[in-house]
Design a protein around this motif. Structure first.
Motif, PDB file in Angstrom:
ATOM      1  N   PHE A 270       1.274  -1.520  -0.086  1.00 32.52           N
ATOM      2  CA  PHE A 270       0.393  -0.348   0.193  1.00 32.52           C
ATOM      3  C   PHE A 270       0.923   1.513   0.180  1.00 32.52           C
ATOM      4  CE2 PHE A 270      -2.850  -3.248   2.481  1.00 32.52           C
ATOM      5  CZ  PHE A 270      -3.563  -2.601   1.554  1.00 32.52           C
ATOM      6  N   ASP A 271       0.497   2.586  -1.091  1.00 28.92           N
ATOM      7  CA  ASP A 271       1.417   3.475  -0.614  1.00 28.92           C
ATOM      8  C   ASP A 271       0.302   4.033   0.815  1.00 28.92           C
ATOM      9  OD1 ASP A 271       1.670   6.402  -1.363  1.00 28.92           O
ATOM     10  OD2 ASP A 271      -0.408   6.179  -1.412  1.00 28.92           O
ATOM     11  N   LEU A 272       0.893   4.885   1.652  1.00 27.23           N
ATOM     12  CA  LEU A 272      -0.176   5.531   2.296  1.00 27.23           C
ATOM     13  C   LEU A 272      -0.315   7.171   2.722  1.00 27.23           C
ATOM     14  CD1 LEU A 272       0.382   4.885   5.518  1.00 27.23           C
ATOM     15  CD2 LEU A 272       1.482   7.046   6.130  1.00 27.23           C
ATOM     16  N   ASP A 273      -0.316   8.237   2.051  1.00 29.55           N
ATOM     17  CA  ASP A 273      -1.118   8.783   2.533  1.00 29.55           C
ATOM     18  C   ASP A 273      -2.158   9.311   0.335  1.00 29.55           C
ATOM     19  OD1 ASP A 273       0.542  11.895   3.927  1.00 29.55           O
ATOM     20  OD2 ASP A 273       2.244   9.665   2.527  1.00 29.55           O
ATOM     21  N   GLY A 274      -3.211   9.233   1.104  1.00 29.64           N
ATOM     22  CA  GLY A 274      -4.188   9.121  -0.257  1.00 29.64           C
ATOM     23  C   GLY A 274      -4.372   8.255   0.070  1.00 29.64           C
ATOM     24  N   THR A 275      -4.311   6.856   0.934  1.00 30.62           N
ATOM     25  CA  THR A 275      -4.735   5.855   0.325  1.00 30.62           C
ATOM     26  C   THR A 275      -5.047   5.165   1.780  1.00 30.62           C
ATOM     27  OG1 THR A 275      -3.129   5.390  -1.585  1.00 30.62           O
ATOM     28  CG2 THR A 275      -4.138   3.442  -0.425  1.00 30.62           C
ATOM     29  N   LEU A 276      -4.041   4.506   2.189  1.00 30.54           N
ATOM     30  CA  LEU A 276      -4.406   4.602   3.748  1.00 30.54           C
ATOM     31  C   LEU A 276      -5.141   5.701   4.589  1.00 30.54           C
ATOM     32  CD1 LEU A 276      -1.779   2.109   4.663  1.00 30.54           C
ATOM     33  CD2 LEU A 276      -4.132   1.298   3.808  1.00 30.54           C
ATOM     34  N   LEU A 277      -4.549   6.807   4.325  1.00 30.97           N
ATOM     35  CA  LEU A 277      -4.321   8.091   5.530  1.00 30.97           C
ATOM     36  C   LEU A 277      -4.863   8.681   4.757  1.00 30.97           C
ATOM     37  CD1 LEU A 277      -1.484   7.012   8.127  1.00 30.97           C
ATOM     38  CD2 LEU A 277      -3.855   6.621   8.211  1.00 30.97           C
ATOM     39  N   ASP A 278      -6.049   9.759   5.478  1.00 25.82           N
ATOM     40  CA  ASP A 278      -6.288  11.230   5.152  1.00 25.82           C
ATOM     41  C   ASP A 278      -5.264  11.962   5.507  1.00 25.82           C
ATOM     42  OD1 ASP A 278      -7.157  13.173   3.890  1.00 25.82           O
ATOM     43  OD2 ASP A 278      -8.732  12.940   4.162  1.00 25.82           O
ATOM     44  N   THR A 279      -4.178  11.954   4.636  1.00 26.50           N
ATOM     45  CA  THR A 279      -3.405  13.380   5.477  1.00 26.50           C
ATOM     46  C   THR A 279      -3.251  14.539   4.495  1.00 26.50           C
ATOM     47  OG1 THR A 279      -1.220  12.375   3.648  1.00 26.50           O
ATOM     48  CG2 THR A 279      -1.977  11.968   6.383  1.00 26.50           C
ATOM     49  N   LEU A 280      -4.251  15.132   3.684  1.00 25.51           N
ATOM     50  CA  LEU A 280      -4.034  15.992   3.164  1.00 25.51           C
ATOM     51  C   LEU A 280      -4.054  17.472   4.092  1.00 25.51           C
ATOM     52  CD1 LEU A 280      -3.084  16.491   0.100  1.00 25.51           C
ATOM     53  CD2 LEU A 280      -5.483  17.269   0.183  1.00 25.51           C
ATOM     54  N   THR A 281      -4.947  17.913   4.418  1.00 30.21           N
ATOM     55  CA  THR A 281      -4.897  19.279   5.534  1.00 30.21           C
ATOM     56  C   THR A 281      -3.821  19.005   6.090  1.00 30.21           C
ATOM     57  OG1 THR A 281      -7.274  18.802   6.104  1.00 30.21           O
ATOM     58  CG2 THR A 281      -6.150  19.960   7.357  1.00 30.21           C
ATOM     59  N   ASP A 282      -3.296  17.803   7.283  1.00 29.71           N
ATOM     60  CA  ASP A 282      -1.995  18.868   7.763  1.00 29.71           C
ATOM     61  C   ASP A 282      -0.943  18.898   6.984  1.00 29.71           C
ATOM     62  OD1 ASP A 282      -3.676  18.254   9.905  1.00 29.71           O
ATOM     63  OD2 ASP A 282      -2.760  15.541  10.060  1.00 29.71           O
ATOM     64  N   ILE A 283      -0.895  18.447   5.895  1.00 27.15           N
ATOM     65  CA  ILE A 283       0.710  18.614   5.251  1.00 27.15           C
ATOM     66  C   ILE A 283       0.477  20.021   4.079  1.00 27.15           C
ATOM     67  CG2 ILE A 283       0.898  18.047   2.761  1.00 27.15           C
ATOM     68  CD1 ILE A 283       0.813  15.267   3.146  1.00 27.15           C
ATOM     69  N   ALA A 284      -0.263  20.432   3.862  1.00 34.97           N
ATOM     70  CA  ALA A 284      -1.030  21.352   3.273  1.00 34.97           C
ATOM     71  C   ALA A 284      -0.615  23.165   4.645  1.00 34.97           C
ATOM     72  CB  ALA A 284      -2.968  22.021   3.168  1.00 34.97           C
ATOM     73  N   ASP A 285      -0.865  22.536   5.210  1.00 37.13           N
ATOM     74  CA  ASP A 285      -1.074  23.858   6.691  1.00 37.13           C
ATOM     75  C   ASP A 285       0.552  23.258   6.892  1.00 37.13           C
ATOM     76  OD1 ASP A 285      -3.660  23.672   6.761  1.00 37.13           O
ATOM     77  OD2 ASP A 285      -3.593  22.444   8.478  1.00 37.13           O
TER      78      ASP A 285
ATOM     79  N   VAL B  86      -1.377  -0.896  -4.664  1.00 42.47           N
ATOM     80  CA  VAL B  86      -2.109  -0.350  -4.459  1.00 42.47           C
ATOM     81  C   VAL B  86      -2.025   1.095  -4.130  1.00 42.47           C
ATOM     82  CG1 VAL B  86      -4.456   0.272  -2.826  1.00 42.47           C
ATOM     83  CG2 VAL B  86      -3.759  -2.534  -3.364  1.00 42.47           C
ATOM     84  N   GLY B  87      -2.675   1.403  -4.013  1.00 47.39           N
ATOM     85  CA  GLY B  87      -2.223   3.451  -4.565  1.00 47.39           C
ATOM     86  C   GLY B  87      -2.981   4.383  -5.037  1.00 47.39           C
ATOM     87  N   ASP B  88      -2.892   6.141  -5.032  1.00 51.22           N
ATOM     88  CA  ASP B  88      -4.091   7.125  -5.264  1.00 51.22           C
ATOM     89  C   ASP B  88      -3.426   7.630  -6.255  1.00 51.22           C
ATOM     90  OD1 ASP B  88      -2.153   8.535  -3.388  1.00 51.22           O
ATOM     91  OD2 ASP B  88      -3.641   9.991  -3.304  1.00 51.22           O
ATOM     92  N   SER B  89      -2.220   7.382  -6.727  1.00 48.19           N
ATOM     93  CA  SER B  89      -1.242   7.852  -7.612  1.00 48.19           C
ATOM     94  C   SER B  89      -1.062   7.042  -8.993  1.00 48.19           C
ATOM     95  CB  SER B  89      -0.305   9.421  -7.020  1.00 48.19           C
ATOM     96  OG  SER B  89       0.314   8.179  -6.991  1.00 48.19           O
ATOM     97  N   ASP B  90      -0.334   8.286  -9.691  1.00 50.90           N
ATOM     98  CA  ASP B  90       0.020   7.860 -11.084  1.00 50.90           C
ATOM     99  C   ASP B  90       1.565   7.175 -10.960  1.00 50.90           C
ATOM    100  OD1 ASP B  90       0.965  10.817 -10.765  1.00 50.90           O
ATOM    101  OD2 ASP B  90       1.611  10.968 -12.511  1.00 50.90           O
TER     102      ASP B  90
END
Length: 217
Positions: free
Chosen positions: A9-24, A168-172
């Motif tokens: 598994f990929d991690l960010d965007g696949t198992l964990l929703d981390t976008l807000t903390d990364i963006a902040d 499994v992942g969420d990116s190209d």
């Protein structure tokens, strides 16, 4: 995909929703340098390549010299260290999916372009109820996804062939990693890139919910 015995598994965007903390965190790093900030959704197209790639994409185009990028990376590490768990959580259904895989004796690993220290910390803290065969993040001097070497090393350690593995992942980047490794690339629709992009990048299947993976095993 019947007969598969291992999943990476990929991690960010696949198992964990981390976008807000990364963006902040990145916006805080940019603010420290007097640079313009980005909306959280803008980071969907910036993440996935690692912290240095993220920083280079986030700073103004005319300021993307190595010295400036390195300074923003250092600031980002500090900021992310203070807020990596502020809002980050497993996506709905991920915990149940991992439990289902464990019941089927499917070996699971995590391979991320996030720094190795943060990758291990977040898996341990936010997915600590599950025993992953391996958890690997980005280490200096080692290749990052989509280079397939780390994925192939995980398969070798599992004593499985690439043909027995799903990536499994969420990116190209994830789909390309799976293809290069000779594994079955599987995309997720709940992550940070559009499913259409994942299909164009080689995804054999797009999962609409984490539990859908169990249907293919």
């Amino acid at each position: 995909m019947k007969g598969k015995k291992g999943v990476i598994f990929d991690l960010d965007g696949t198992l964990l929703d981390t976008l807000t903390d990364i963006a902040d965190s990145m916006n805080a790093a940019l603010s420290r340098h007097g640079f313009p900030l980005h909306d959280s959704d803008d980071y969907r197209l910036m993440v996935g390549g690692g912290i240095d790639v993220l920083a280079r994409r986030a700073v103004p185009r005319e300021r993307r010299d190595d010295g400036t990028v390195s300074s923003v990376v250092a600031a980002m590490r500090e900021e992310y260290g203070m807020r990596w768990a502020a809002t980050s959580r497993p996506f709905p259904g991920v915990v149940e999916m991992l439990a289902g895989l464990a019941c089927r004796n499917i070996l699971c690993a995590v391979l991320s372009n996030k720094l190795d220290s943060f990758t291990k910390l977040m898996v341990r803290s936010l997915l600590g109820g599950f025993s992953f065969f391996q958890v690997r993040g980005l280490v200096a001097g080692q290749p990052r996804k989509p280079d397939p070497r780390a994925a192939l090393e995980i398969a070798q350690d599992m004593r499985l062939t690439p043909e027995e593995m799903i990536f499994v992942g969420d990116s190209d980047i994830d789909m390309e990693t799976g293809k290069r490794a000779g594994m079955t690339p599987v995309g997720v629709s709940w992550g940070y890139q559009a499913p259409e992009k994942l299909i164009l990048s080689g995804a054999c299947v797009i999962l609409d919910a984490p539990g859908d993976l169990l249907k293919y095993l």
